[in-house]
Design a protein around this motif. Structure first.
Motif, short mmCIF file in Angstrom:
data_model
loop_
_atom_site.label_atom_id
_atom_site.label_comp_id
_atom_site.label_asym_id
_atom_site.label_seq_id
_atom_site.Cartn_x
_atom_site.Cartn_y
_atom_site.Cartn_z
N PRO A 28 0.83 -1.22 0.00
CA PRO A 28 0.00 0.00 0.00
C PRO A 28 0.86 1.26 0.00
O PRO A 28 1.83 1.35 0.77
N THR A 29 0.50 2.23 -0.83
CA THR A 29 1.24 3.50 -0.88
C THR A 29 0.27 4.65 -1.09
O THR A 29 -0.90 4.45 -1.42
N MET A 30 0.82 5.86 -0.94
CA MET A 30 0.05 7.06 -1.30
C MET A 30 0.61 7.67 -2.59
O MET A 30 0.31 8.82 -2.92
N GLY A 31 1.41 6.91 -3.33
CA GLY A 31 1.90 7.40 -4.62
C GLY A 31 3.07 8.35 -4.48
O GLY A 31 3.71 8.41 -3.43
N HIS A 34 8.92 6.52 -5.22
CA HIS A 34 10.38 6.67 -5.32
C HIS A 34 10.99 5.28 -5.15
O HIS A 34 10.26 4.28 -4.98
N HIS A 37 9.64 2.98 -2.34
CA HIS A 37 8.43 2.22 -2.64
C HIS A 37 8.76 1.03 -3.55
O HIS A 37 8.26 -0.09 -3.35
N PHE A 145 3.67 -5.55 2.69
CA PHE A 145 5.04 -5.06 2.84
C PHE A 145 5.01 -3.57 3.19
O PHE A 145 4.40 -2.77 2.48
N PHE A 146 5.68 -3.24 4.29
CA PHE A 146 5.70 -1.85 4.77
C PHE A 146 7.15 -1.46 5.03
O PHE A 146 8.00 -2.30 5.33
N LYS A 149 10.80 2.88 7.45
CA LYS A 149 10.76 4.35 7.47
C LYS A 149 9.62 4.84 8.39
O LYS A 149 9.77 5.82 9.11
N ASP A 150 8.47 4.14 8.31
CA ASP A 150 7.33 4.48 9.17
C ASP A 150 7.24 3.42 10.27
O ASP A 150 6.32 2.61 10.30
N LEU A 176 15.21 3.00 2.33
CA LEU A 176 16.11 3.39 1.23
C LEU A 176 16.46 4.87 1.38
O LEU A 176 15.59 5.69 1.70
N ALA A 183 16.69 10.06 3.98
CA ALA A 183 15.72 8.98 3.75
C ALA A 183 14.79 9.41 2.61
O ALA A 183 14.28 10.53 2.60
N MET A 184 14.58 8.51 1.64
CA MET A 184 13.68 8.85 0.54
C MET A 184 12.27 9.06 1.08
O MET A 184 11.83 8.31 1.97
P1 AMP Z 1 3.71 6.27 1.68
O1 AMP Z 1 3.44 6.35 0.21
O2 AMP Z 1 4.54 7.36 2.21
O3 AMP Z 1 2.46 6.00 2.48
O4 AMP Z 1 4.61 4.97 1.88
C1 AMP Z 1 4.19 3.70 1.41
C2 AMP Z 1 5.11 2.65 1.96
O5 AMP Z 1 6.45 2.91 1.53
C3 AMP Z 1 5.16 2.65 3.50
O6 AMP Z 1 5.18 1.30 3.95
C4 AMP Z 1 6.45 3.36 3.78
O7 AMP Z 1 7.01 2.99 5.03
C5 AMP Z 1 7.31 2.90 2.63
N1 AMP Z 1 8.43 3.81 2.43
C6 AMP Z 1 8.38 5.17 2.41
N2 AMP Z 1 9.62 5.68 2.27
C7 AMP Z 1 10.48 4.63 2.22
C8 AMP Z 1 11.89 4.50 2.11
N3 AMP Z 1 12.68 5.57 2.02
N4 AMP Z 1 12.42 3.25 2.09
C9 AMP Z 1 11.61 2.15 2.18
N5 AMP Z 1 10.28 2.21 2.29
C10 AMP Z 1 9.71 3.42 2.33
#
Ligand code: AMP
Length: 279
Positions: A28-31, A34, A37, A145-146, A149-150, A176, A183-184
């Protein structure tokens, strides 16, 4: 890549795959994708037969309407990145596909909800669990998979999965970073060149703590770290905490996993980062 905007369309396709005994990995992501993700997708591909990614900027987890409004939504380039990464399925619903009006949601997440991120983003984890529960219900993944970072988000979702007995295995994937250590994050695009340089104080401080972890006391590391970050112009520290990795209470001699977690505003952009010090 198969792309779905409706729950039913996605649900039907996935139930066909499940009938064929395919294991389903979910990211799951918010788009505004990078490499961080995409690294989650790569790990999911190693562990599951089929990988589904969702892109949904979930309004219920934003406590600042301006943050929600300015959240980046570059959907076309996201789709290209997912295609290149070999992602099998994208779920990209509109808000009204996920929420029927003003829904009520509350999970008793205990103290975890009110510590660290929870203190600075009241209600955030209610919104996160609300949307992740819905997404799990639609996708019914074998594994999700999460990112580390969070870190707190991972603990919260694991707690929800345990409480509600959800049949999904959660996997925490490494952070990453850009070559210079930042941190990305999808929010990094909001940083001016100067803010971008100043933001490095977060990863540098976390590294410094890791290097000195075996020789200095937790108290002194915590105090010096907070001072290092607060000394950086344009950076406003929200918290720097050396915590027990299981419950995020202050670390003690009995803590097996210890994590340093930080949140700060760099200019107008709120950033978080963390480092596992012992596990
Ligand atoms: P988000 O789009 O910010 O909600 O992130 C979606 C998923 O990507 C979450 O599980 C985040 O923890 C993971 N994520 C965000 N940034 C990174 C990163 N720099 N390295 C690895 N996973 C990440």
């Amino acid at each position: 890549m198969k792309t779905y905007t409706s729950r039913n369309g996605l649900g039907e396709y996935l139930s066909g795959l499940r009938g064929g005994n395919k294991t389903i990995g979910f990211v799951p992501t918010m788009g505004a994708l990078h490499q961080g993700h995409l690294s989650l997708i790569a790990i999911a591909q190693q562990r599951c037969d089929v990988v589904a990614c969702s892109i949904f900027v979930n309004p219920t987890q934003f406590n600042d309407p301006k943050d929600l409004e300015k959240y980046p939504r570059p959907i076309q380039s996201d789709i290209e990145k997912l295609e290149q990464a070999g992602c099998d399925i994208l779920f990209n619903p509109e808000v009204n596909e996920m929420y029927a009006g003003n829904e009520q949601w509350h999970l008793d997440l205990g103290e975890l909800e009110h510590l660290l991120e929870g203190k600075f983003r009241p209600g955030h984890y209610q919104g996160v669990t609300q949307v992740v529960y819905k997404l799990f219900d639609i996708v019914k993944p074998d594994m999700a998979f999460f990112g580390q970072k969070d870190y707190q988000q991972f603990l919260v979702i694991q707690k929800m999965a345990d409480m509600l007995n959800l049949p999904v295995k959660l996997v925490m994937c490494p952070i990453l970073r850009e070559p210079d250590g930042l941190a990305m994050s999808s929010r990094n695009i909001h940083l001016s060149a100067e803010d971008r340089r100043r933001a490095l104080v977060l990863s540098k401080t976390l590294n410094w703590v890791k290097e000195n972890f075996n020789t200095a006391s937790i108290d002194s590391l915590q105090q010096e770290s907070a001072a290092m970050i607060s000394a950086e112009p344009g950076v406003s520290l929200e918290y720097f905490e050396i915590a027990d990795g299981r419950d995020l209470h202050p670390a003690t001699a009995d803590s097996r996993t210890i994590v340093a977690l930080v949140a700060a505003k760099v200019g107008n952009t709120r950033l978080i980062d963390n480092e596992i010090l012992s596990s």
